[in-house]
Enzyme design. Sequence first.
Site, PDB file in Angstrom:
ATOM      1  N   GLU A  84      40.509  44.268  40.320  1.00  0.00           N
ATOM      2  CA  GLU A  84      39.230  43.632  40.666  1.00  0.00           C
ATOM      3  C   GLU A  84      38.042  44.569  40.447  1.00  0.00           C
ATOM      4  O   GLU A  84      38.014  45.680  40.975  1.00  0.00           O
ATOM      5  CB  GLU A  84      39.270  43.176  42.133  1.00  0.00           C
ATOM      6  CG  GLU A  84      38.013  42.427  42.547  1.00  0.00           C
ATOM      7  CD  GLU A  84      38.099  41.849  43.957  1.00  0.00           C
ATOM      8  OE1 GLU A  84      39.199  41.489  44.399  1.00  0.00           O
ATOM      9  OE2 GLU A  84      37.040  41.755  44.593  1.00  0.00           O
ATOM     10  N   LYS A 268      40.343  40.613  54.022  1.00  0.00           N
ATOM     11  CA  LYS A 268      40.755  40.707  52.607  1.00  0.00           C
ATOM     12  C   LYS A 268      39.989  41.844  51.933  1.00  0.00           C
ATOM     13  O   LYS A 268      40.533  42.600  51.129  1.00  0.00           O
ATOM     14  CB  LYS A 268      40.507  39.369  51.898  1.00  0.00           C
ATOM     15  CG  LYS A 268      41.097  39.267  50.507  1.00  0.00           C
ATOM     16  CD  LYS A 268      40.171  39.766  49.403  1.00  0.00           C
ATOM     17  CE  LYS A 268      40.794  39.581  48.024  1.00  0.00           C
ATOM     18  NZ  LYS A 268      39.936  40.106  46.956  1.00  0.00           N
ATOM     19  N   ASP A 284      54.502  50.094  49.509  1.00  0.00           N
ATOM     20  CA  ASP A 284      54.727  48.647  49.524  1.00  0.00           C
ATOM     21  C   ASP A 284      53.505  47.970  50.152  1.00  0.00           C
ATOM     22  O   ASP A 284      53.332  47.967  51.377  1.00  0.00           O
ATOM     23  CB  ASP A 284      55.995  48.378  50.355  1.00  0.00           C
ATOM     24  CG  ASP A 284      56.324  46.910  50.489  1.00  0.00           C
ATOM     25  OD1 ASP A 284      55.490  46.071  50.132  1.00  0.00           O
ATOM     26  OD2 ASP A 284      57.431  46.613  50.977  1.00  0.00           O
ATOM     27  N   HIS A 382      29.292  42.063  40.699  1.00  0.00           N
ATOM     28  CA  HIS A 382      30.491  41.429  40.175  1.00  0.00           C
ATOM     29  C   HIS A 382      30.271  40.889  38.777  1.00  0.00           C
ATOM     30  O   HIS A 382      31.112  41.016  37.914  1.00  0.00           O
ATOM     31  CB  HIS A 382      30.868  40.245  41.088  1.00  0.00           C
ATOM     32  CG  HIS A 382      31.982  40.579  42.010  1.00  0.00           C
ATOM     33  ND1 HIS A 382      32.939  39.678  42.369  1.00  0.00           N
ATOM     34  CD2 HIS A 382      32.308  41.717  42.633  1.00  0.00           C
ATOM     35  CE1 HIS A 382      33.787  40.245  43.180  1.00  0.00           C
ATOM     36  NE2 HIS A 382      33.424  41.484  43.366  1.00  0.00           N
TER      37      HIS A 382
END
Length: 435
Positions: A84, A268, A284, A382
């Site tokens: 991202e 998030k 992990d 972005h």
Amino acid sequence: MAERHRTSEMSGFYTLDMAQRRRLVQEWANLSDEETAALEASLPLEHADKMIENVVGRCALPLGIATHFLVNGVDYLVPMAIEEPSVVAGVSFAAKLFRQGGGFQAQALGREMIGQIQVLDVADLDEAERAVRQAEPRILRHADFLQSGLVARGGGARGLEIRRFPESPVGPMLVVHLLFDTVDAMGANAINTLAEGLAPMIEEITGGRVNLRILSNLTDRRMARAEGRIPVQALARYGVSGEEVAQRILEAAALAEVDPYRAATHNKGIMNGVDAVALATGNDWRTLEAGAHAYAARSGRYTSLSRWWRTETGDLAGSLEMPLAVGIVGGATRSHPTARVALKILGVQTASQLAEVMAAVGLAQNFAALRALATEGIQRGHMALHARQIAIAAGAQPDEVDIIADRMVAENNIRPQRAEEILRLLRTHSENADS
Ligand code: MEV
């Protein structure tokens, strides 16, 4: 470069080309040429074929370096693997602002993993619980015997918890939690081995029948916490005063505290940072995701993992506390060549230190998102990076990507078709110039 007097404050790192960035990182971490080469698509196919099943290839991700991190007085360059755009830039900028407030203070809180042993067909839950409590020293001794290697490294059994579920869809059950310190390993294998190894003893003690024997991903005995503050004047942006940006950040954070719909997105953003470090270091990330979200819902209402407030002097302060079960040995951390080098760049000596850095990264990432959302919105940054991806997808070569992306952003028209058109024009133009 001198070992620990070096600074991770590398303003302008992003303006360097990749070879220059690599050289800096190589010097920083004393990497050999071979290790530096391992930063580039280094997992041999034969190795990949042994890691999972049905292998047909590899799936590469960009590996970036976050700069400016100062955690507990130590400078870190933080490797992050993520697809991202804006995440690495955002977190680096955030770390730069936190540095102005003295950097991050972080602590790993506990090293114990939890192994769950589910006991069914128990005639009397009280009696079974009493029996397990009485046998606790014997159970813990056996656990230490089963993982004597970890005991030798300073780990070992730390206690039992007993949870009772008098009512469940299949009747009453008892769950025995083994708390076991796995030191520098994340420890999933060790804990699963232990849960399986202790099961016959638990059956004998309770007179019940054991079904599940597996670690819990709600690793709330292996938490990490990071805290930091930013001088309010450093928050001023686009004509909006630092005071006002701080206030808007507090308002945004308040929404995440009270509203699960916002908390999910807020968290998030935190995980954008945490997962990227986990991926880079061969940890992990699904474990971390599971633990983070279960912990965020521990009160019965899902909420944000971080807290933000103003200090007495008016600075903006934030803290993040979350389960962070990570390792620096075992799993892919040492066997994956890039992960091994990423850990060397990071320079952490213990799993606890890694968890501390990751908590700081999560907090910084959270701040970067909140600051962008509270000021210009996240789309501006972005879009520029998104435009580059569209240009690459349209077939642009490295020297063409920025030209096409800049043009699309200026035209406010970021679409694959437009990227192809500009690319065609660019190439026709340079052919004409050459001829
Ligand atoms: C995007 O990947 C993450 C954010 O949505 C996080 C947030 O909203 O806090 C920007």
